[in-house]
Design an enzyme around this catalytic site. Structure first.
Site, PDB file in Angstrom:
ATOM      1  N   SER A 144      12.803  -1.616  -8.727  1.00 23.49           N
ATOM      2  CA  SER A 144      12.157  -1.100  -7.518  1.00 23.49           C
ATOM      3  C   SER A 144      13.172  -1.000  -6.377  1.00 23.49           C
ATOM      4  CB  SER A 144      10.958  -1.982  -7.161  1.00 23.49           C
ATOM      5  OG  SER A 144      10.199  -1.420  -6.127  1.00 23.49           O
ATOM      6  N   ASP A 354      19.665   5.015  14.909  1.00 26.22           N
ATOM      7  CA  ASP A 354      21.098   4.988  14.627  1.00 26.22           C
ATOM      8  C   ASP A 354      21.409   4.128  13.398  1.00 26.22           C
ATOM      9  OD1 ASP A 354      20.468   2.548  15.764  1.00 26.22           O
ATOM     10  OD2 ASP A 354      22.184   2.487  17.124  1.00 26.22           O
ATOM     11  N   HIS A 407       4.628   0.582 -12.371  1.00 25.67           N
ATOM     12  CA  HIS A 407       5.817   0.203 -11.617  1.00 25.67           C
ATOM     13  C   HIS A 407       6.371  -1.157 -12.031  1.00 25.67           C
ATOM     14  CE1 HIS A 407       8.483   0.492  -8.139  1.00 25.67           C
ATOM     15  NE2 HIS A 407       8.172  -0.755  -7.835  1.00 25.67           N
TER      16      HIS A 407
END
Length: 433
Positions: A144, A354, A407
């Site tokens: 994951s 940023d 998953h």
């Protein structure tokens, strides 16, 4: 600075704890240091000649597994490797992040501190350990979010790697999180539809619970008011295997009659609290969207995309109730007891534009490290099409695309999955030769 604690042996497996002192900020060591913890796992009756395999846990914000027994993917890994289970910075025994440990900092200081806990620095931590061990190269296994870390490692330090194995975790290396959530909301709706098709009565049970929460103040065992939005979040379980039936059982036993009135049972409410992993692992909520950010802000991406899917905004009397999935929303920092002290820091991190780069497309385009991946066709958390898009730009990578697993495939059938990935990696290597 490094030190090792005494090892112990269980079921023929040797466990050796290691501790390391690393910079908070590798670009500015004057900002202070962190303690890292990693557990070496090896067969007790072997010599130390086997190569290393480093495991990157999913998340972000969760520690490496604490194995109990010689089984699963670790059993397969130990045939070929010594395994290093790294507690990523901020988790487990690695300078843990929580509402307690951040309490002495202002919101701006919290946000600045947390900005150093993404994949780039997790990978730099692993490099620090590799050099401390005197290892030329090692293999990595990423599950994951650990797969996200693996692509960062391949971007920053490809010469340090012999193999990369990834399960359910090949991210986009350039997309905005809005693209990710547009895909995952679609997958989440599909999982809801599958669940309610299998358990038609669950729809009325969910609406009864949600309507009760909308009309009454209901407190969880920690004193936190329990809301419809929180209840919807247990849908995150639909992304892992064998979750439908346990969910139905919970819904079926949600109410009890007390004094002639229907109220939610303590057992149900306690279970709902236990499922709120954000309470004990706040990195997951604080940095979940930033794992996609490179030079832009997430701006609460999941919340904005959710407004394009009104079916997830349940109101009493609505025809359908839908659970949400692996998404983080700003209201969580108003409602969750242990996230409330971190609200201002979370807002600052959501506005931060940023963020530095996590991936290097040019380096990845020249990749020579064998990369073998399990990509799950029905993955609710990591979209298959995005994973294939990324792998198309990485030579010497190969995907095993399967609908056999959800998953959590590595946890459900890790021995088979890792065996397949090792075989694929060897094939890529020999084709290079």
């Amino acid at each position: 600075m490094t030190h090792t604690s005494p090892a112990f042996i269980d079921a023929g497996v040797k466990y050796t704890p290691h501790y390391f002192t690393v910079p908070l900020d590798y670009q500015d060591p004057s900002k202070g240091s962190l303690q890292l913890f990693a557990r070496e796992v090896s067969l007790a009756k072997e010599n130390a000649d086997k190569p290393w395999l480093v495991f990157f846990q999913g998340g972000p914000g969760f520690p490496s597994p604490r194995p109990n027994g010689h089984n699963g993917w670790i059993k397969r890994a130990l045939q070929d490797y010594r395994v290093l289970l790294l507690d990523q910075r901020g988790t487990g025994n690695s300078s843990v992040i929580s509402h307690q440990t951040l309490a002495h900092l202002s919101p701006t200081e919290q946000a600045d501190y947390l900005s150093h806990f993404r994949a780039d620095n997790i990978v730099r931590d692993a490099e620090f350990i590799r050099q401390a061990f005197g290892v030329k190269q090692w293999a990595i296994l990423g599950q994951s979010f650990g797969g996200f870390c693996s692509l960062t490692y391949l971007s920053l330090f490809p010469d340090s790697l012999s193999r990369a194995y990834i399960t359910g975790g090949v991210p986009s290396i350039e997309r905005h999180p809005d693209d990710v959530y547009k895909a995952t909301f679609k997958r989440t709706k599909e999982k809801n539809q599958q669940f309610f098709t299998q358990f038609p009565h669950a729809q009325s049970l969910c609406k009864k619970i949600a309507d009760h929460l909308a009309k009454h103040e209901v407190l969880l065992p920690n004193g936190q008011p329990f809301t419809v939005e929180q209840f919807q979040q247990i849908g995150i379980n639909f992304g892992v295997s064998d979750s439908f039936l346990p969910t139905y059982y919970s819904l079926e036993n949600a109410f009890i009659e007390v004094g002639g009135e229907s109220t939610l049972r303590y057992e149900f409410l306690n279970e709902m609290l236990i499922q709120q992993a954000f309470q004990t692992n706040p990195i997951y909520a604080l940095l979940h969207e930033s794992i996609y950010c490179q030079g832009f802000a997430s701006s609460w991406s999941a919340e904005r995309v959710r407004q394009l899917h009104d079916e997830f905004n349940y109101q009493s009397g609505d025809k359908y109730f839908y659970f949400t999935g692996e998404m983080v929303f700003p209201w969580m920092f108003e409602q969750y007891e242990c996230l409330q002290p971190l609200k201002e820091a979370a807002d600052q991190l959501a506005r931060k534009d940023d963020w530095g780069p996590l991936y290097n497309a040019e380096v990845l385009a020249k990749n020579r490290v064998p990369v073998s991946c399990a990509v799950y066709a029905d993955d609710m958390f990591v979209e298959m099409d995005i994973s294939r898009e990324t792998l198309a730009g990485i030579p010497n990578s190969k995907a095993w695309i399967t609908n056999e697993y959800e998953h959590n495939g590595l946890r459900a059938d890790g021995e088979r999955i890792l065996d397949k990935l090792i075989e694929m990696g060897d094939h890529i290597y020999y084709c290079q030769s």
